[in-house]
Design an enzyme around this catalytic site. Structure first.
Site, short mmCIF file in Angstrom:
data_model
loop_
_atom_site.label_atom_id
_atom_site.label_comp_id
_atom_site.label_asym_id
_atom_site.label_seq_id
_atom_site.Cartn_x
_atom_site.Cartn_y
_atom_site.Cartn_z
N HIS A 1 -26.39 -41.78 -28.54
CA HIS A 1 -27.63 -41.49 -29.55
C HIS A 1 -29.11 -41.20 -28.35
CE1 HIS A 1 -28.86 -44.66 -26.93
NE2 HIS A 1 -27.93 -45.25 -27.54
N ASP B 1 -32.42 -41.78 -28.99
CA ASP B 1 -33.25 -42.93 -29.55
C ASP B 1 -33.60 -43.80 -28.28
OD1 ASP B 1 -31.16 -44.05 -30.74
OD2 ASP B 1 -32.20 -45.50 -31.62
N ASP C 1 -30.28 -45.54 -20.39
CA ASP C 1 -29.65 -45.39 -22.42
C ASP C 1 -29.93 -43.93 -22.97
OD1 ASP C 1 -28.62 -47.16 -24.25
OD2 ASP C 1 -29.47 -48.51 -24.05
N GLU D 1 -29.41 -45.60 -32.68
CA GLU D 1 -29.54 -46.64 -32.48
C GLU D 1 -29.37 -47.31 -31.54
OE1 GLU D 1 -26.07 -48.83 -29.72
OE2 GLU D 1 -27.89 -48.49 -29.06
N GLU D 2 -31.09 -48.05 -31.30
CA GLU D 2 -31.43 -48.99 -30.40
C GLU D 2 -32.62 -49.91 -31.42
OE1 GLU D 2 -31.03 -49.76 -27.45
OE2 GLU D 2 -31.21 -47.79 -26.27
N GLU E 1 -21.89 -44.36 -23.72
CA GLU E 1 -22.63 -45.70 -23.46
C GLU E 1 -22.85 -45.83 -21.87
OE1 GLU E 1 -25.59 -47.26 -24.43
OE2 GLU E 1 -25.21 -47.13 -27.38
N HIS F 1 -33.45 -49.87 -19.51
CA HIS F 1 -34.35 -50.39 -21.33
C HIS F 1 -35.45 -51.11 -20.03
CE1 HIS F 1 -31.74 -52.12 -24.64
NE2 HIS F 1 -31.93 -50.59 -24.53
#
Length: 380
Positions: free
Chosen positions: A69, A71, A102, A135-136, A164, A353
């Site tokens: 992903h 996003d 990520d 995805e997030e 990931e 994150h």
């Protein structure tokens, strides 16, 4: 010329793709992959942008797939960052920016490896990249949309690797061969508001909620299984909105999150929770409402050819034997597992994150090499 995965990571980080915005990341990848000989299709749905790219013949006997992903999660406090979150600044051997870990580095590494591999050693088979922009967030129109479209178009992957970040400390530490299931339950207990000095004129919902939360949190779900740790139920909130000390509130809410292994199913846990809530409701003569969301069921790809393939490539490139793990939260592998065998392997996720999210430049280069080795060995 070989594709530089670090430069590509930087280009992707510069795309402001805070979920669910596309931010230019998939446009960039579509052009790069098209130039590399891939047939690209945008599979947008529900306002979400997705990209499907295939090199080779549709319906090939062997099709290796990558999933990831572009996003990213929100920044948090922008003033807490010491760098431009979308500047892709490189300093002291790290590339900084939201999504650096990520998982724009993972997408860059497998895109670069795939383009170089099909150019240098065209395989007898096909290579697929399924990349989502959702995805997030709620993940309803991302990888799910890609898989729905693939099914309708008779497109298929024989096996899939999700890029990931999977390693706790350094690249090569671990690969994911499964994930725990995840579900959230929201409870509302409705009572009768009243004066704290006259409890006989009220019905206190907090007492009922406290009893229910204790019953649930004190229960041992299991002791773990061969490939999974013990399941975990966590009470994450209890609230009445009551700012006074002399009022019995009329309502109390609570939220529980459960991460469960292959001993359980979402339906089985739902039935157990409902039964316990009914007992407490009867005991206190109060109404307890529940809302449940099952984000994903537990799953595992048993150790075998796919995990052996990835493990051997990691060993060959960097000399480490990755642990077979099922820890952590959920990922889009929970959707892919119904399509084909799937494992996850990527970089260390220590800063994902976080403020000042960053990835080691050296490890991005290593990750591309591992992905390239996986493709070479798969099609050998």
């Amino acid at each position: 010329m070989p594709i530089d995965p670090v430069a590509l990571t930087a280009d992707l980080v510069r795309c402001n793709s805070i979920t669910p915005a596309e931010g230019g990341a998939l446009v960039l990848l579509e052009k790069l992959l098209t130039d590399g000989g891939f047939d690209c299709t945008r599979v947008d749905r529900g306002g979400i942008c997705n990209l499907y790219a295939r090199w080779g013949r549709k319906g090939a006997n062997r099709t290796f797939g990558f999933n990831g992903h572009t996003d990213v999660v929100p920044l948090g406090d922008p003033d807490a960052w010491t760098v431009d979150p979308f500047g892709a600044e490189i300093k002291d051997g790290y590339l900084y920016g939201r999504g650096a870990t990520d998982m724009k580095s993972g997408v860059a590494a497998f895109a670069a490896a795939a383009i170089d591999f099909v150019a240098d050693t065209p395989p007898d088979g096909a290579v697929v990249l399924a990349i989502t922009g959702d995805e997030e967030d709620v993940a309803e129109h991302g990888t799910v949309a890609l898989l729905d479209w693939m099914d309708a178009q008779n497109e298929a992957m024989s096996v899939c690797l999700v890029g990931e970040p999977t390693c706790p400390d350094a690249i090569g530490d671990a690969m994911k061969i499964g994930r725990r299931g995840s579900m959230t339950v929201w409870f509302t207990v409705t009572g009768v508001q009243g004066h704290a000095a006259y409890p006989h004129r009220a019905k206190n919902p907090v007492h009922a909620m406290a009893r229910l939360m204790d019953v649930l949190a004190s229960h041992e779900l299991d002791q773990g299984t061969e490939h999974f740790d013990a399941s975990s139920l966590q009470v994450v909130s209890i609230d009445t909105g009551n700012g006074t000390t002399n009022v019995i509130p009329g309502q109390c809410t609570a939220t529980v999150n459960i991460r469960f292994n292959d001993t359980h199913t979402g339906a089985g846990l739902t039935a157990w929770i409902q039964a316990e809530a009914d007992k407490v409701a009867a005991a206190f003569d109060l109404n307890i409402d529940m809302k449940i969301k099952i984000s994903g069921e537990s799953f595992i790809t048993p150790p075998g050819p796919l995990s052996d393939l990835v493990g051997a490539a990691v060993k060959a490139e960097i000399g480490r034997d990755p642990e077979l793990s099922t820890s952590g939260g959920t990922s889009d592998a929970r959707f892919v597992k119904s399509h084909c065998p799937v494992v996850e392997f990527g970089l260390a996720g220590k800063t994902m994150h976080q403020v000042d999210e960053r990835v080691m430049v050296e490890e991005v280069i290593k990750l591309k090499a591992i992905y390239g080795r996986i493709l070479k060995d798969y099609f050998a």
